[in-house]
Design a protein around this motif. Structure first.
Motif, PDB file in Angstrom:
ATOM      1  N   UNK A 150      16.069  -0.299 -10.347  1.00 30.80           N
ATOM      2  CA  UNK A 150      15.862  -0.382  -9.540  1.00 30.80           C
ATOM      3  C   UNK A 150      15.304   0.262  -8.576  1.00 30.80           C
ATOM      4  N   UNK A 151      14.509   1.080  -9.365  1.00 31.18           N
ATOM      5  CA  UNK A 151      13.539   2.366  -8.911  1.00 31.18           C
ATOM      6  C   UNK A 151      12.216   2.731  -9.522  1.00 31.18           C
ATOM      7  N   UNK A 152      11.494   3.353  -8.827  1.00 31.41           N
ATOM      8  CA  UNK A 152       9.855   3.426  -9.158  1.00 31.41           C
ATOM      9  C   UNK A 152       9.921   4.966  -9.908  1.00 31.41           C
ATOM     10  N   UNK A 153       9.079   4.801 -11.115  1.00 32.01           N
ATOM     11  CA  UNK A 153       9.100   6.289 -11.593  1.00 32.01           C
ATOM     12  C   UNK A 153       8.598   6.858 -11.212  1.00 32.01           C
ATOM     13  N   UNK A 154       9.321   8.868 -11.828  1.00 36.36           N
ATOM     14  CA  UNK A 154       8.294   9.857 -11.121  1.00 36.36           C
ATOM     15  C   UNK A 154       7.817   9.969 -12.026  1.00 36.36           C
ATOM     16  N   UNK A 155       6.550  10.075 -11.056  1.00 30.64           N
ATOM     17  CA  UNK A 155       5.163  10.410 -11.671  1.00 30.64           C
ATOM     18  C   UNK A 155       4.609  12.069 -11.907  1.00 30.64           C
ATOM     19  N   UNK A 156       4.938  12.999 -10.651  1.00 27.37           N
ATOM     20  CA  UNK A 156       5.194  14.369 -11.492  1.00 27.37           C
ATOM     21  C   UNK A 156       5.284  14.756  -9.732  1.00 27.37           C
ATOM     22  N   UNK A 157       5.512  16.107 -10.114  1.00 22.44           N
ATOM     23  CA  UNK A 157       5.942  17.511  -8.815  1.00 22.44           C
ATOM     24  C   UNK A 157       4.743  18.581  -8.967  1.00 22.44           C
ATOM     25  N   UNK A 158       4.407  18.849  -8.234  1.00 25.21           N
ATOM     26  CA  UNK A 158       3.447  19.605  -7.656  1.00 25.21           C
ATOM     27  C   UNK A 158       2.884  21.147  -6.194  1.00 25.21           C
ATOM     28  N   UNK A 159       3.653  22.456  -6.679  1.00 19.69           N
ATOM     29  CA  UNK A 159       3.204  22.792  -5.638  1.00 19.69           C
ATOM     30  C   UNK A 159       2.628  24.275  -5.608  1.00 19.69           C
ATOM     31  N   UNK A 160       1.694  23.622  -4.194  1.00 24.10           N
ATOM     32  CA  UNK A 160       0.798  24.320  -3.690  1.00 24.10           C
ATOM     33  C   UNK A 160       1.036  25.354  -2.613  1.00 24.10           C
ATOM     34  N   UNK A 161       0.547  26.576  -2.602  1.00 23.64           N
ATOM     35  CA  UNK A 161       0.167  26.918  -0.749  1.00 23.64           C
ATOM     36  C   UNK A 161       1.015  26.666  -0.042  1.00 23.64           C
ATOM     37  N   UNK A 162       2.187  27.217  -0.630  1.00 25.61           N
ATOM     38  CA  UNK A 162       3.649  26.798   0.436  1.00 25.61           C
ATOM     39  C   UNK A 162       4.424  25.628   0.510  1.00 25.61           C
ATOM     40  N   UNK A 208       7.872  -6.145  -9.894  1.00 29.26           N
ATOM     41  CA  UNK A 208       8.789  -5.233 -10.566  1.00 29.26           C
ATOM     42  C   UNK A 208       9.664  -6.187  -9.861  1.00 29.26           C
ATOM     43  N   UNK A 209       9.710  -7.149  -8.681  1.00 30.89           N
ATOM     44  CA  UNK A 209      10.294  -7.710  -7.803  1.00 30.89           C
ATOM     45  C   UNK A 209      10.869  -6.461  -6.857  1.00 30.89           C
ATOM     46  N   UNK A 210      12.482  -6.979  -6.090  1.00 28.31           N
ATOM     47  CA  UNK A 210      13.324  -5.609  -5.299  1.00 28.31           C
ATOM     48  C   UNK A 210      13.404  -4.144  -5.827  1.00 28.31           C
ATOM     49  N   UNK A 211      12.886  -3.114  -5.346  1.00 30.38           N
ATOM     50  CA  UNK A 211      13.228  -2.158  -5.538  1.00 30.38           C
ATOM     51  C   UNK A 211      13.414  -0.635  -4.573  1.00 30.38           C
ATOM     52  N   UNK A 212      14.518  -0.040  -5.175  1.00 30.85           N
ATOM     53  CA  UNK A 212      15.238   0.667  -4.294  1.00 30.85           C
ATOM     54  C   UNK A 212      14.469   2.286  -4.135  1.00 30.85           C
ATOM     55  N   UNK A 254      20.633   3.000   2.085  1.00 35.23           N
ATOM     56  CA  UNK A 254      20.048   1.702   2.132  1.00 35.23           C
ATOM     57  C   UNK A 254      19.779   1.171   2.561  1.00 35.23           C
ATOM     58  N   UNK A 255      18.317   0.128   2.953  1.00 40.93           N
ATOM     59  CA  UNK A 255      17.866   0.366   4.665  1.00 40.93           C
ATOM     60  C   UNK A 255      16.789  -0.303   3.698  1.00 40.93           C
ATOM     61  N   UNK A 256      16.714  -1.860   4.547  1.00 43.88           N
ATOM     62  CA  UNK A 256      15.275  -2.442   4.233  1.00 43.88           C
ATOM     63  C   UNK A 256      14.598  -1.636   3.808  1.00 43.88           C
ATOM     64  N   UNK A 257      13.511  -0.534   4.850  1.00 40.15           N
ATOM     65  CA  UNK A 257      12.471   0.133   4.661  1.00 40.15           C
ATOM     66  C   UNK A 257      13.256   1.066   3.981  1.00 40.15           C
ATOM     67  N   UNK A 258      13.470   0.950   3.510  1.00 41.50           N
ATOM     68  CA  UNK A 258      13.790   2.250   2.181  1.00 41.50           C
ATOM     69  C   UNK A 258      14.115   1.409   0.199  1.00 41.50           C
ATOM     70  N   UNK A 259      13.461  -0.293   0.630  1.00 46.37           N
ATOM     71  CA  UNK A 259      13.831  -1.287  -0.363  1.00 46.37           C
ATOM     72  C   UNK A 259      11.616  -1.835   0.042  1.00 46.37           C
ATOM     73  N   UNK A 260      11.125  -1.705  -1.203  1.00 42.94           N
ATOM     74  CA  UNK A 260      10.321  -2.495  -1.155  1.00 42.94           C
ATOM     75  C   UNK A 260       9.757  -3.370  -2.137  1.00 42.94           C
ATOM     76  N   UNK A 261       9.659  -4.933  -2.014  1.00 42.91           N
ATOM     77  CA  UNK A 261       9.695  -5.676  -2.548  1.00 42.91           C
ATOM     78  C   UNK A 261       8.308  -6.225  -3.837  1.00 42.91           C
ATOM     79  N   UNK A 262       8.402  -5.360  -4.541  1.00 45.11           N
ATOM     80  CA  UNK A 262       6.970  -5.143  -5.946  1.00 45.11           C
ATOM     81  C   UNK A 262       6.456  -6.768  -6.776  1.00 45.11           C
ATOM     82  N   UNK A 263       5.599  -6.545  -6.098  1.00 42.98           N
ATOM     83  CA  UNK A 263       5.049  -8.070  -6.755  1.00 42.98           C
ATOM     84  C   UNK A 263       5.172  -8.184  -8.397  1.00 42.98           C
TER      85      UNK A 263
END
Ligand SMILES: Nc1ncnc2c1ncn2[C@@H]1O[C@H](COP(=O)(O)OP(=O)(O)OP(=O)(O)O)[C@@H](O)[C@H]1O
Ligand SMILES: [Mg+2]
Length: 314
Positions: A89-101, A214-218, A203-212
């Motif tokens: 139950x986790x969102x997908x990674x979209x990308x990682x970006x490095x610029x200007x330190x 996908x349901x509860x995601x960590x 794991x805490x409530x604020x490290x979870x989102x109830x997506x409309x």
């Protein structure tokens, strides 16, 4: 519509991100940032924001300077999100970006509130079942490679031993008399902390989102590791008490949870270590930009200790 809740104090804002990184993100995401929302939740000082683009798309981004210790956690989280099994139950990674330190990690946007862990809500049951599913099988090889072999912070948690060695004057008498027992139980954690299951680790409530959709995601996988199945189920227990559940009821839930019944000794030892860590750290000065952390640790320690005492009295 009511205005969005204010961001936690001390968080970096979108305007604090160097212009080259902002431009890089807009180019990579294919739109101009039209609005930025900082969700409530968390104690970090980094940028953690939802970007609303002029093409209607939304993304969640965390960013900090490369020499900020949080960047190591963000890169760890990115590696983990890219390696979790599809059932997680986790969102997908979209990308990682490095610029200007600076480094930014972009994650698929989840749309919804934090789950409601209070007794009247079904979310607590949903989270309990998600954890049973997540820990039912060994972590896949890609995940194990992503978290690496570095000893995890979870395995090193402790605190009662330090308090026992030099009990603070203001420690309540009842707690002072329990210190030898609590330190002895906690001491069993390091030898029980190995395991092959996926561990979210924070794991805490604020490290979870109830997506409309996908349901509860960590979210916030910065502390993810491998370990015994019980770790996240134990972490959830004090959160349930903080949300209004009776400690005795939470102790029963833990008794019955498949992730905890697999290893009751490790379950008790980790609960002791987690509470000890909170109780000890709550006494330390607040880290910069995180004024809510120490009061939270105090509340969480008391909540976890109430559950632990039920386990120890049986
Ligand atoms: N993918 C997402 N989509 C929408 N909102 C998210 C997403 N991930 C996290 N959030 C929200 O942003 C908040 C902060 O994100 P996150 O927990 O990842 O970082 P953090 O709070 O800085 O870390 P910490 O909890 O260690 O302080 C979360 O509490 C949650 O409300
Ligand atoms: Mg967080």
């Amino acid at each position: 519509m009511p205005p969005p809740p204010p961001p936690p104090p001390g968080r970096l804002r979108w305007a604090d991100v160097p212009a080259p990184l902002r431009a890089r993100l807009e180019a990579a995401l294919g739109g101009v940032v039209a609005e930025v929302r900082t969700p409530d939740g968390g104690f970090g000082h980094q940028l953690a924001a939802v970007l609303l683009l002029d093409n209607g798309r939304r993304f969640f981004v965390k960013a900090a300077p490369d020499d900020d210790p949080l960047t190591v956690g963000n890169l760890h989280e990115a590696a983990v999100l890219g390696a979790l099994p599809p059932r997680a139950p986790a969102p997908a990674l979209v990308g990682v970006h490095h610029r200007a330190g600076w480094t930014a990690v972009v994650v698929a946007h989840l749309d919804g509130p934090h789950p409601d862990l209070s007794p009247g809500s079904g979310d607590a049951t949903v989270v309990r079942d998600l954890l049973a599913g997540l820990t039912a099988d060994p972590a896949p090889a890609a995940y194990r490679a992503a978290v690496g072999n570095a000893p995890s912070g979870v395995a090193r948690l402790h605190g009662w031993d330090v308090l026992l060695a030099d009990p603070p004057d203001d420690l309540p008498v009842e707690l002072r008399s329990l210190l030898p027992l609590l330190a002895a139980v906690e001491a069993r954690w390091p030898s029980s902390a190995g395991g092959d299951r996926i561990v979210h680790g924070d794991l805490r409530a604020d490290n979870m989102v109830r997506d409309r959709f996908r349901g509860v995601m960590f979210v916030d996988w910065a502390h993810a590791t491998t370990g015994p199945a019980c770790v996240d189920a134990v972490s959830l227990a004090p959160q349930l008490v903080l949300a209004g559940h009776e400690p005795a009821a939470v102790a029963r839930l833990l008794d019955e949870h498949p992730a905890a019944t697999a290893d009751p000794e490790a379950t008790t030892a980790f609960l002791a270590a987690l509470c000890g860590h909170w109780r000890l750290n709550a006494r330390r000065p607040a880290p910069q930009g995180a004024p809510g952390l120490r009061p939270y640790q105090n509340r969480a320690a008391a909540a976890g200790l109430a559950v632990l005492l039920h386990r120890l009295r049986r």
